[in-house]
Design a protein around this motif. Sequence first.
Motif, PDB file in Angstrom:
ATOM      1  N   TYR A 194      -8.834  82.253 -14.005  1.00 17.79           N
ATOM      2  CA  TYR A 194      -8.454  82.076 -15.071  1.00 17.79           C
ATOM      3  C   TYR A 194      -7.696  82.865 -16.494  1.00 17.79           C
ATOM      4  O   TYR A 194      -9.220  82.824 -17.823  1.00 17.79           O
ATOM      5  CB  TYR A 194      -8.369  80.475 -14.846  1.00 17.79           C
ATOM      6  N   HIS A 209       2.719  84.216  -8.411  1.00 17.23           N
ATOM      7  CA  HIS A 209       3.510  83.451  -9.074  1.00 17.23           C
ATOM      8  C   HIS A 209       4.888  83.513  -9.384  1.00 17.23           C
ATOM      9  O   HIS A 209       5.315  84.591  -9.764  1.00 17.23           O
ATOM     10  CB  HIS A 209       2.545  83.708 -10.101  1.00 17.23           C
ATOM     11  N   TYR A 213      -0.614  78.120 -12.674  1.00 17.81           N
ATOM     12  CA  TYR A 213       0.355  78.711 -11.797  1.00 17.81           C
ATOM     13  C   TYR A 213       2.137  77.984 -11.466  1.00 17.81           C
ATOM     14  O   TYR A 213       1.957  76.332 -12.205  1.00 17.81           O
ATOM     15  CB  TYR A 213      -0.655  78.338 -10.801  1.00 17.81           C
TER      16      TYR A 213
END
Length: 309
Positions: free
Chosen positions: A29, A173, A307
């Motif tokens: 992340y 994504h 996401y």
Amino acid sequence: MTNPLFYAKIILFGEYGMIENSQGLVVPYSFYKGTLKFSELASEFEKKSNHHLQKYADFLATLNLPGNFKLNIDAFKKDIEEGLFFDSNIPQGYGVGSSGALVAAIFEKYSSEKLSPDTISKDNLKKLKAIFGEMESYFHGKSSGMDPLICYMNLPILIENKENLDKVAIPDHASEGKGAVFLIDSGITGETGPMIQIFFEKMKTEGFRKTMKEEFIRYNNACIEAFLKKDMNPFFKNLKKLSVWAYDHFKPMIPESIYNIWKKGIDSNAYYLKLCGSGGGGYILGFTKDYEKAEKMLSGFQKEVIYRF
């Protein structure tokens, strides 16, 4: 030379289950990151970090790392004397791998053997995980080594079982997608140690062990399989079961501020929540097919989309 950045990590699936051999899916992340830097140690943060590194270096000097890996502790200690600190915005006690990023950064800089995450073998992944487990035990008492491994690799990792793990591709994504995976800030920090203690206490009862094996692990693994295939109907079906199960069995790990909205998500089917890491505070993970709707229902809570799909 600029030192590399090490990103935070998020366990999408497998918290607690991985202890009992379930699958896990962990992703980097990049919103939070840390790097080793030198400074004059003018600020309180830098001084504190440098002091922590001194204590950590003493601990690392006592370790015998498995395999052929060696850490150059002398170089590490010399750098600490010259003002080394860990410059990080990764919140501690939030389940996103603050100690994992530090361990990864130190290993990368001071390990005798350099590995490239892109070409690393499955066998070396296992060795690295064991080494990182030893190195991170300083922070948690016992560590699987998974957090530092994700931070080091900066790639999604699928944990197949206690023995095997591999790099994996997650669906792309979709920035315009209606659906989302998001974080909710519970507003309090959590401590991993006490939460894991509660879990092990629960595991002493046969009923909990049985439901863990027969229900939690089944739903968890089904979620991972469907998510990786981007098969959203079975994904949300199993996710709801997982969220209900956690609400019933992981109550002590769910921060009180989150109880009501957790139940609201299950009752309305607008979103489903699950623990992010060990729980007790920090972030909670949310999943929804319609983020706009979920966001309205969760007004008053600080949220971050991680996401889109």
